[in-house]
Motif scaffolding. Sequence first.
Motif, PDB file in Angstrom:
ATOM      1  N   GLY A   3      -2.072  13.165   1.638  1.00 17.57           N
ATOM      2  CA  GLY A   3      -2.009  14.362   2.476  1.00 17.57           C
ATOM      3  C   GLY A   3      -1.013  14.170   3.606  1.00 17.57           C
ATOM      4  N   ASP A   4      -1.476  14.335   4.846  1.00 15.48           N
ATOM      5  CA  ASP A   4      -0.582  14.172   5.991  1.00 15.48           C
ATOM      6  C   ASP A   4      -0.666  12.779   6.604  1.00 15.48           C
ATOM      7  N   THR A   5      -1.198  11.813   5.843  1.00 20.31           N
ATOM      8  CA  THR A   5      -1.283  10.434   6.328  1.00 20.31           C
ATOM      9  C   THR A   5      -0.759   9.462   5.274  1.00 20.31           C
ATOM     10  N   TYR A   6      -0.452   8.270   5.740  1.00 23.23           N
ATOM     11  CA  TYR A   6      -0.183   7.141   4.857  1.00 23.23           C
ATOM     12  C   TYR A   6      -1.382   6.209   4.958  1.00 23.23           C
ATOM     13  N   GLN A   7      -1.694   5.536   3.848  1.00 23.48           N
ATOM     14  CA  GLN A   7      -2.810   4.596   3.853  1.00 23.48           C
ATOM     15  C   GLN A   7      -2.386   3.253   3.277  1.00 23.48           C
ATOM     16  N   VAL A   8      -2.920   2.208   3.878  1.00 23.67           N
ATOM     17  CA  VAL A   8      -2.782   0.848   3.371  1.00 23.67           C
ATOM     18  C   VAL A   8      -4.204   0.380   3.108  1.00 23.67           C
ATOM     19  N   VAL A   9      -4.454  -0.147   1.917  1.00 23.02           N
ATOM     20  CA  VAL A   9      -5.803  -0.572   1.526  1.00 23.02           C
ATOM     21  C   VAL A   9      -5.766  -2.055   1.175  1.00 23.02           C
ATOM     22  N   ALA A  10      -6.758  -2.811   1.673  1.00 23.98           N
ATOM     23  CA  ALA A  10      -6.830  -4.248   1.379  1.00 23.98           C
ATOM     24  C   ALA A  10      -8.281  -4.648   1.160  1.00 23.98           C
ATOM     25  N   CYS A  45       3.008  -5.199   5.846  1.00 26.33           N
ATOM     26  CA  CYS A  45       3.748  -4.169   5.139  1.00 26.33           C
ATOM     27  C   CYS A  45       4.496  -3.292   6.138  1.00 26.33           C
ATOM     28  N   GLN A  46       5.600  -2.749   5.676  1.00 23.10           N
ATOM     29  CA  GLN A  46       6.397  -1.860   6.510  1.00 23.10           C
ATOM     30  C   GLN A  46       5.954  -0.432   6.272  1.00 23.10           C
ATOM     31  N   LEU A  47       5.749   0.303   7.354  1.00 28.19           N
ATOM     32  CA  LEU A  47       5.372   1.704   7.262  1.00 28.19           C
ATOM     33  C   LEU A  47       6.621   2.563   7.119  1.00 28.19           C
ATOM     34  N   PRO A  48       6.507   3.699   6.449  1.00 24.65           N
ATOM     35  CA  PRO A  48       7.648   4.620   6.363  1.00 24.65           C
ATOM     36  C   PRO A  48       8.084   5.065   7.763  1.00 24.65           C
ATOM     37  N   GLU A  49       9.332   5.460   7.883  1.00 23.57           N
ATOM     38  CA  GLU A  49       9.894   5.810   9.190  1.00 23.57           C
ATOM     39  C   GLU A  49       9.293   7.076   9.796  1.00 23.57           C
ATOM     40  N   ASP A  50       8.691   7.934   8.972  1.00 20.52           N
ATOM     41  CA  ASP A  50       8.156   9.193   9.503  1.00 20.52           C
ATOM     42  C   ASP A  50       6.692   9.086   9.938  1.00 20.52           C
ATOM     43  N   THR A  51       6.261   7.901  10.374  1.00 15.41           N
ATOM     44  CA  THR A  51       4.885   7.731  10.836  1.00 15.41           C
ATOM     45  C   THR A  51       4.818   7.802  12.358  1.00 15.41           C
ATOM     46  N   ASP A  52       3.633   8.148  12.852  1.00 12.93           N
ATOM     47  CA  ASP A  52       3.366   8.153  14.283  1.00 12.93           C
ATOM     48  C   ASP A  52       2.702   6.817  14.619  1.00 12.93           C
ATOM     49  N   PRO A  53       3.410   5.891  15.261  1.00 16.56           N
ATOM     50  CA  PRO A  53       2.854   4.549  15.483  1.00 16.56           C
ATOM     51  C   PRO A  53       1.612   4.523  16.367  1.00 16.56           C
ATOM     52  N   LEU A  54       1.392   5.570  17.138  1.00 22.85           N
ATOM     53  CA  LEU A  54       0.218   5.617  18.004  1.00 22.85           C
ATOM     54  C   LEU A  54      -1.020   6.162  17.296  1.00 22.85           C
ATOM     55  N   SER A  55      -0.876   6.533  16.032  1.00 30.81           N
ATOM     56  CA  SER A  55      -1.997   7.137  15.297  1.00 30.81           C
ATOM     57  C   SER A  55      -2.669   6.172  14.329  1.00 30.81           C
ATOM     58  N   VAL A  56      -2.357   4.900  14.386  1.00 29.77           N
ATOM     59  CA  VAL A  56      -2.931   3.925  13.454  1.00 29.77           C
ATOM     60  C   VAL A  56      -4.436   3.804  13.697  1.00 29.77           C
ATOM     61  N   SER A  57      -5.208   3.903  12.612  1.00 30.11           N
ATOM     62  CA  SER A  57      -6.656   3.696  12.699  1.00 30.11           C
ATOM     63  C   SER A  57      -7.110   2.885  11.495  1.00 30.11           C
ATOM     64  N   CYS A  58      -8.223   2.184  11.657  1.00 31.68           N
ATOM     65  CA  CYS A  58      -8.753   1.316  10.599  1.00 31.68           C
ATOM     66  C   CYS A  58     -10.220   1.643  10.347  1.00 31.68           C
ATOM     67  N   THR A  59     -10.593   1.514   9.084  1.00 32.34           N
ATOM     68  CA  THR A  59     -11.987   1.669   8.679  1.00 32.34           C
ATOM     69  C   THR A  59     -12.308   0.548   7.706  1.00 32.34           C
TER      70      THR A  59
END
Length: 80
Positions: A5-12, A52-66
């Motif tokens: 959707g409007d986010t990128y996700q990294v899963v580990a 991992c490198q995030l795509p350039e169109d991300t908002d670095p202040l919006s990182v959240s973890c669950t």
Amino acid sequence: VRAQGDTYQVVADVSQFEPPDIVVTTSNCHVTIQAEKVAEDGTVCDTFTHKCQLPEDTDPLSVSCTLTETGTLVISVRRR
């Protein structure tokens, strides 16, 4: 990194570690996951590192973890 959707996700999968053992940091459009399991005698018995490198169109202040009950760490970052 996958678009959702409007986010990128990294899963580990960090199921072998306890939540206090897991550290997530961000810097210069990179996300780093580090986990370290320490035995009772103080020796490190297991480690996990993923960067991992995030795509350039991300908002670095919006990182959240669950962390799910099954030990899956989901890091989400909003797209601009």
